[in-house]
Motif scaffolding. Structure first.
Motif, PDB file in Angstrom:
ATOM      1  N   LYS A 183       0.831  -1.210   0.000  1.00 59.52           N
ATOM      2  CA  LYS A 183       0.000   0.000   0.000  1.00 59.52           C
ATOM      3  C   LYS A 183       0.868   1.265   0.000  1.00 59.52           C
ATOM      4  CE  LYS A 183      -2.944  -1.167   3.383  1.00 59.52           C
ATOM      5  NZ  LYS A 183      -4.174  -1.106   4.202  1.00 59.52           N
ATOM      6  N   THR A 184       2.053   1.168   0.638  1.00 56.85           N
ATOM      7  CA  THR A 184       2.979   2.313   0.597  1.00 56.85           C
ATOM      8  C   THR A 184       3.561   2.439  -0.806  1.00 56.85           C
ATOM      9  OG1 THR A 184       3.597   1.644   2.837  1.00 56.85           O
ATOM     10  CG2 THR A 184       4.890   3.413   1.826  1.00 56.85           C
ATOM     11  N   VAL A 185       3.870   1.291  -1.426  1.00 54.97           N
ATOM     12  CA  VAL A 185       4.413   1.307  -2.795  1.00 54.97           C
ATOM     13  C   VAL A 185       3.415   2.004  -3.720  1.00 54.97           C
ATOM     14  CG1 VAL A 185       5.121  -0.144  -4.749  1.00 54.97           C
ATOM     15  CG2 VAL A 185       5.757  -0.799  -2.408  1.00 54.97           C
ATOM     16  N   GLN A 186       2.136   1.657  -3.577  1.00 58.75           N
ATOM     17  CA  GLN A 186       1.099   2.260  -4.427  1.00 58.75           C
ATOM     18  C   GLN A 186       1.041   3.777  -4.222  1.00 58.75           C
ATOM     19  OE1 GLN A 186      -2.909   0.711  -3.774  1.00 58.75           O
ATOM     20  NE2 GLN A 186      -3.398   1.103  -5.930  1.00 58.75           N
ATOM     21  N   LEU A 187       1.135   4.173  -2.954  1.00 64.65           N
ATOM     22  CA  LEU A 187       1.069   5.602  -2.634  1.00 64.65           C
ATOM     23  C   LEU A 187       2.217   6.360  -3.318  1.00 64.65           C
ATOM     24  CD1 LEU A 187       0.512   6.896   1.004  1.00 64.65           C
ATOM     25  CD2 LEU A 187       2.093   8.026  -0.535  1.00 64.65           C
ATOM     26  N   PHE A 188       3.438   5.818  -3.226  1.00 66.84           N
ATOM     27  CA  PHE A 188       4.583   6.518  -3.836  1.00 66.84           C
ATOM     28  C   PHE A 188       4.618   6.323  -5.358  1.00 66.84           C
ATOM     29  CE2 PHE A 188       5.970   6.817   0.571  1.00 66.84           C
ATOM     30  CZ  PHE A 188       6.474   8.115   0.600  1.00 66.84           C
ATOM     31  N   ASN A 189       4.026   5.257  -5.861  1.00 64.33           N
ATOM     32  CA  ASN A 189       3.930   5.090  -7.327  1.00 64.33           C
ATOM     33  C   ASN A 189       3.068   6.179  -7.950  1.00 64.33           C
ATOM     34  OD1 ASN A 189       5.493   2.813  -7.426  1.00 64.33           O
ATOM     35  ND2 ASN A 189       3.841   1.369  -7.837  1.00 64.33           N
ATOM     36  N   ARG A 190       2.089   6.631  -7.167  1.00 68.19           N
ATOM     37  CA  ARG A 190       1.122   7.589  -7.722  1.00 68.19           C
ATOM     38  C   ARG A 190       1.770   8.887  -8.196  1.00 68.19           C
ATOM     39  NH1 ARG A 190      -1.818  11.432  -4.982  1.00 68.19           N
ATOM     40  NH2 ARG A 190      -3.335  12.399  -6.348  1.00 68.19           N
ATOM     41  N   TYR A 191       2.949   9.208  -7.672  1.00 68.25           N
ATOM     42  CA  TYR A 191       3.573  10.474  -8.091  1.00 68.25           C
ATOM     43  C   TYR A 191       3.872  10.508  -9.587  1.00 68.25           C
ATOM     44  CZ  TYR A 191       3.610  11.890  -3.274  1.00 68.25           C
ATOM     45  OH  TYR A 191       3.183  12.250  -2.029  1.00 68.25           O
ATOM     46  N   ALA A 192       3.986   9.333 -10.227  1.00 64.09           N
ATOM     47  CA  ALA A 192       4.209   9.328 -11.695  1.00 64.09           C
ATOM     48  C   ALA A 192       3.037   9.978 -12.421  1.00 64.09           C
ATOM     49  CB  ALA A 192       4.401   7.910 -12.200  1.00 64.09           C
ATOM     50  N   THR A 193       1.848   9.907 -11.813  1.00 64.41           N
ATOM     51  CA  THR A 193       0.668  10.469 -12.495  1.00 64.41           C
ATOM     52  C   THR A 193       0.690  11.993 -12.458  1.00 64.41           C
ATOM     53  OG1 THR A 193      -0.772  10.479 -10.528  1.00 64.41           O
ATOM     54  CG2 THR A 193      -0.724   8.463 -11.845  1.00 64.41           C
ATOM     55  N   TYR A 194       1.566  12.583 -11.648  1.00 65.88           N
ATOM     56  CA  TYR A 194       1.628  14.046 -11.572  1.00 65.88           C
ATOM     57  C   TYR A 194       2.155  14.645 -12.871  1.00 65.88           C
ATOM     58  CZ  TYR A 194       0.481  14.184  -6.584  1.00 65.88           C
ATOM     59  OH  TYR A 194      -0.164  14.072  -5.385  1.00 65.88           O
ATOM     60  N   ASN A 195       2.784  13.825 -13.709  1.00 64.91           N
ATOM     61  CA  ASN A 195       3.047  14.329 -15.065  1.00 64.91           C
ATOM     62  C   ASN A 195       2.456  13.382 -16.108  1.00 64.91           C
ATOM     63  OD1 ASN A 195       4.951  12.314 -15.253  1.00 64.91           O
ATOM     64  ND2 ASN A 195       6.705  13.674 -15.032  1.00 64.91           N
ATOM     65  N   GLY A 196       1.392  12.706 -15.710  1.00 61.12           N
ATOM     66  CA  GLY A 196       0.638  11.894 -16.659  1.00 61.12           C
ATOM     67  C   GLY A 196       1.369  10.652 -17.118  1.00 61.12           C
ATOM     68  N   SER A 197       2.230  10.067 -16.250  1.00 62.33           N
ATOM     69  CA  SER A 197       3.034   8.913 -16.657  1.00 62.33           C
ATOM     70  C   SER A 197       2.620   7.648 -15.919  1.00 62.33           C
ATOM     71  CB  SER A 197       4.514   9.210 -16.424  1.00 62.33           C
ATOM     72  OG  SER A 197       4.876  10.389 -17.101  1.00 62.33           O
ATOM     73  N   ASP A 198       3.268   6.545 -16.305  1.00 61.91           N
ATOM     74  CA  ASP A 198       2.951   5.214 -15.786  1.00 61.91           C
ATOM     75  C   ASP A 198       4.098   4.769 -14.861  1.00 61.91           C
ATOM     76  OD1 ASP A 198       2.799   2.482 -15.467  1.00 61.91           O
ATOM     77  OD2 ASP A 198       2.785   1.995 -17.608  1.00 61.91           O
ATOM     78  N   PRO A 199       3.846   4.561 -13.578  1.00 65.40           N
ATOM     79  CA  PRO A 199       4.945   4.231 -12.651  1.00 65.40           C
ATOM     80  C   PRO A 199       5.640   2.912 -12.985  1.00 65.40           C
ATOM     81  CG  PRO A 199       2.800   3.913 -11.592  1.00 65.40           C
ATOM     82  CD  PRO A 199       2.540   4.606 -12.900  1.00 65.40           C
ATOM     83  N   TYR A 200       4.984   2.075 -13.803  1.00 67.17           N
ATOM     84  CA  TYR A 200       5.591   0.785 -14.170  1.00 67.17           C
ATOM     85  C   TYR A 200       6.509   0.940 -15.388  1.00 67.17           C
ATOM     86  CZ  TYR A 200       2.224  -0.812 -10.804  1.00 67.17           C
ATOM     87  OH  TYR A 200       1.511  -0.960  -9.631  1.00 67.17           O
ATOM     88  N   SER A 201       6.561   2.131 -15.990  1.00 73.39           N
ATOM     89  CA  SER A 201       7.478   2.410 -17.108  1.00 73.39           C
ATOM     90  C   SER A 201       8.386   3.601 -16.817  1.00 73.39           C
ATOM     91  CB  SER A 201       6.709   2.755 -18.381  1.00 73.39           C
ATOM     92  OG  SER A 201       5.747   1.797 -18.680  1.00 73.39           O
ATOM     93  N   ALA A 202       7.872   4.588 -16.095  1.00 73.80           N
ATOM     94  CA  ALA A 202       8.618   5.838 -15.891  1.00 73.80           C
ATOM     95  C   ALA A 202       9.805   5.595 -14.962  1.00 73.80           C
ATOM     96  CB  ALA A 202       7.684   6.888 -15.302  1.00 73.80           C
ATOM     97  N   PRO A 203      10.895   6.379 -15.131  1.00 72.23           N
ATOM     98  CA  PRO A 203      12.105   6.132 -14.347  1.00 72.23           C
ATOM     99  C   PRO A 203      11.953   6.476 -12.861  1.00 72.23           C
ATOM    100  CG  PRO A 203      12.344   8.120 -15.654  1.00 72.23           C
ATOM    101  CD  PRO A 203      11.050   7.497 -16.074  1.00 72.23           C
ATOM    102  N   GLY A 204      12.771   5.789 -12.038  1.00 73.10           N
ATOM    103  CA  GLY A 204      12.784   6.005 -10.585  1.00 73.10           C
ATOM    104  C   GLY A 204      13.021   7.457 -10.214  1.00 73.10           C
ATOM    105  N   MET A 205      13.651   8.171 -11.119  1.00 71.90           N
ATOM    106  CA  MET A 205      13.937   9.592 -10.931  1.00 71.90           C
ATOM    107  C   MET A 205      12.711  10.400 -10.508  1.00 71.90           C
ATOM    108  SD  MET A 205      16.439  11.359 -11.393  1.00 71.90           S
ATOM    109  CE  MET A 205      17.540  11.865 -12.579  1.00 71.90           C
TER     110      MET A 205
END
Ligand code: FAD
Length: 494
Positions: A183-205
């Motif tokens: 559930k924490t992973v999901q929460l921090f993955n969500r930040y990729a959506t702040y520029n309309g991206s996919d956390p399963y493809s976008a870089p860790g950066m």
């Protein structure tokens, strides 16, 4: 005479116009709509008011800089306050987590509710802050595309000292390695959506985005997000910027490798500096007729779009705050649907923004709430819009009824809807993409269109579809880069 013309009156345009006016330019802004703001809009329906687009306000310093350049103070014209709970997260297993803006309190909550090691959370956020200071700032405050650019060399040097997981691994891989609880992973993955991206493809950066929310913190501008537009528009007027509303630019005029003006309202307007705040794809396609160049831009995947219901709700929900996220039970499947299958996922993550939590009785009648209800959808236009609306509505209501254990439908007093076609029609964003191209690859941040044209002298680009990226803070930074490029070119002439 120093002159400039800006195409469009989005937030980046307002900032660029203010900066150039302060530098002594005569600035004309042509906007196809009857009001400024672009994606930042206002909707009033019955006793309810809604911000139609962005709802999360970070980095007010970008706006304060504009007021101080003009010799004024932001606090006098755009009062804002910190928000203590950044977001309330709801999980399908019934878990509810209030994410405090303060990193230590946030880490303590994650320790208590998700069994995370608080030191790990604090280190993650500290590293995000360091990365933002070392790389994020260099990247977002300079045009990286000029030959032998000093800033590009500095970015490359900074990247070399960055751990490979941030560059070559995905945000999801990085988060999964760091945190214990999914559930924490999901929460921090969500930040990729702040520029309309996919956390399963976008870089860790992209982990550095969490820094803005939890170290710097989020804010609320009095009156809602539209106050940002109103304050910048008024500041531009005080600096003698001229606005021409209901006046679409039809063409950019060029002569032997130079821009010489625009055609707007069926008249020619001449200048040596044209700044397009229009989506860069449509600028090439419609205003320059460069179909080949436009087609090349489409090699980059678009960022996601959104489907939004603006609901006047005849009830109060004390479990909600200003920002709320009701997570999908399967995040991976959701992103797979949006980016790989180009369709809406059956169990979408729902974001609800309720500004009446900040301004009760003003943004909604007493005892009621103004809900901005958004799901991420693929940037696809041209389908059956009514069927799409019905489908989204049914998915959202089913999930809300289940997670809130309430029958939502009878509480909806007013309803409006915005889809990707609507976003494209309103602001000329290609396929309704919220943030131009996505950041779904390690290099994508470097592949956004530069802030200037390499073929046409005097043509510049600002806003969410070009460098450094979408979202209000980055749009404002693109305006700073553009005004810097124009004033530098002016100095060279003399
Ligand atoms: P835009 O807002 O895209 O405006 C461009 C303007 O140009 C428009 O007014 C358009 O009418 C005009 N125009 C286009 N073509 C012409 C022409 N030929 N002639 C004249 N005028 C023209 N960002 C955040 O920071 N936080 C958020 O929470 C957030 N949430 C979002 C939610 C939604 C639903 C949407 C849609 C966006 C969201 N964003 C968010 C993204 C943010 O809104 C954008 O990145 C930003 O507002 C884009 O600003 P811009 O300056 O690029 O111009």
């Amino acid at each position: 005479e120093k002159t400039a013309i800006v195409i469009g009156a989005g937030v980046a345009s307002l900032a660029a116009a203010i900066r150039l006016a302060v530098e002594g330019y005569e600035v004309d802004v042509f906007e196809k709509n009857e009001v400024p703001g672009g994606k930042l809009g206002l909707l009033i329906r019955g006793g309810y008011r809604f911000d139609t687009g962005p709802s999360l306000f970070t980095e007010p310093a970008n706006i304060a800089a504009l007021f101080s350049l003009a010799g004024e103070s932001m606090e006098d014209h755009l009062p804002y306050e910190p928000v203590t709970v950044s977001c309330t997260y709801f999980y399908e297993d019934g878990g509810v987590l209030q994410a405090h803006r303060d990193p230590v309190l946030f880490a303590a909550t994650l320790a208590e509710q998700h069994q995370e090691n608080p030191a790990v959370v604090e280190t993650y956020l500290r590293q995000a802050g360091n990365m933002y200071d070392r790389i994020g700032k260099l990247f977002t405050e300079h045009s990286l595309h000029q030959r032998n650019s000093f800033s590009m060399r500095s970015v490359i040097r900074a990247l070399k000292t960055t751990r490979p997981a941030h560059l070559f691994g995905t945000l999801h891989q990085l988060n999964r390695k760091t945190f214990r609880n999914e559930k924490t992973v999901q929460l921090f993955n969500r930040y990729a959506t702040y520029n309309g991206s996919d956390p399963y493809s976008a870089p860790g950066m992209l982990k550095l985005i969490s820094h803005l929310e939890h170290n710097e913190g989020i804010y609320y501008p009095a009156g809602g997000m539209i106050s940002i537009v109103n304050a910048l528009y008024q500041l531009a007027l005080r600096k003698q910027v001229r606005f021409h509303f209901n006046t679409p630019v039809q063409r950019i005029i060029t002569h032997e490798g130079y821009v010489t003006g625009v055609v707007a309202g069926h008249r020619n307007h001449y200048t040596g500096n044209v700044i397009s705040n229009m989506d860069v794809f449509f600028t090439y396609k419609h205003l320059l007729g460069h179909d080949y160049k436009a087609a090349r831009l489409l090699r980059r995947q678009r960022s996601s779009s959104a489907a939004i219901f603006y609901w006047g709700i005849r009830h109060e929900f004390p479990q909600f705050g200003l920002h709320n996220v009701l997570f999908s039970g399967n995040y991976k499947a959701e992103f797979n649907c949006i980016f790989k299958q180009a369709r809406v996922y059956e169990d979408p993550t729902i974001y609800i923004n309720i500004t009446s939590k900040q301004e009760a009785g003003i943004h909604a009648p007493h005892g009621c709430e103004n809900w901005f209800v958004m799901i991420n959808v693929p940037s696809v236009t041209g389908g059956d819009r009514e069927a799409f609306r019905k489908h989204c509505r049914q998915l959202v209501i089913t999930k809300l009824n289940r997670m809130l254990q309430t029958d939502i439908e009878p509480l909806i007093e007013t309803e409006d809807f915005l889809d990707p076609d609507g976003i494209q029609d309103n602001t000329m964003s290609y396929k309704g993409a919220l943030y131009g191209s996505s950041s779904n690859s390690a290099m994508s941040a470097f592949l956004r269109h530069p802030n200037f044209s390499k073929e046409l002298a005097g043509l510049y680009f600002t806003g969410g579809s070009v460098h450094p990226g979408g979202g209000i803070p980055l749009c404002l930074k693109s305006a700073a880069i553009v005004s810097g490029l124009i004033t530098k070119a002016e100095h060279k002439k003399h």
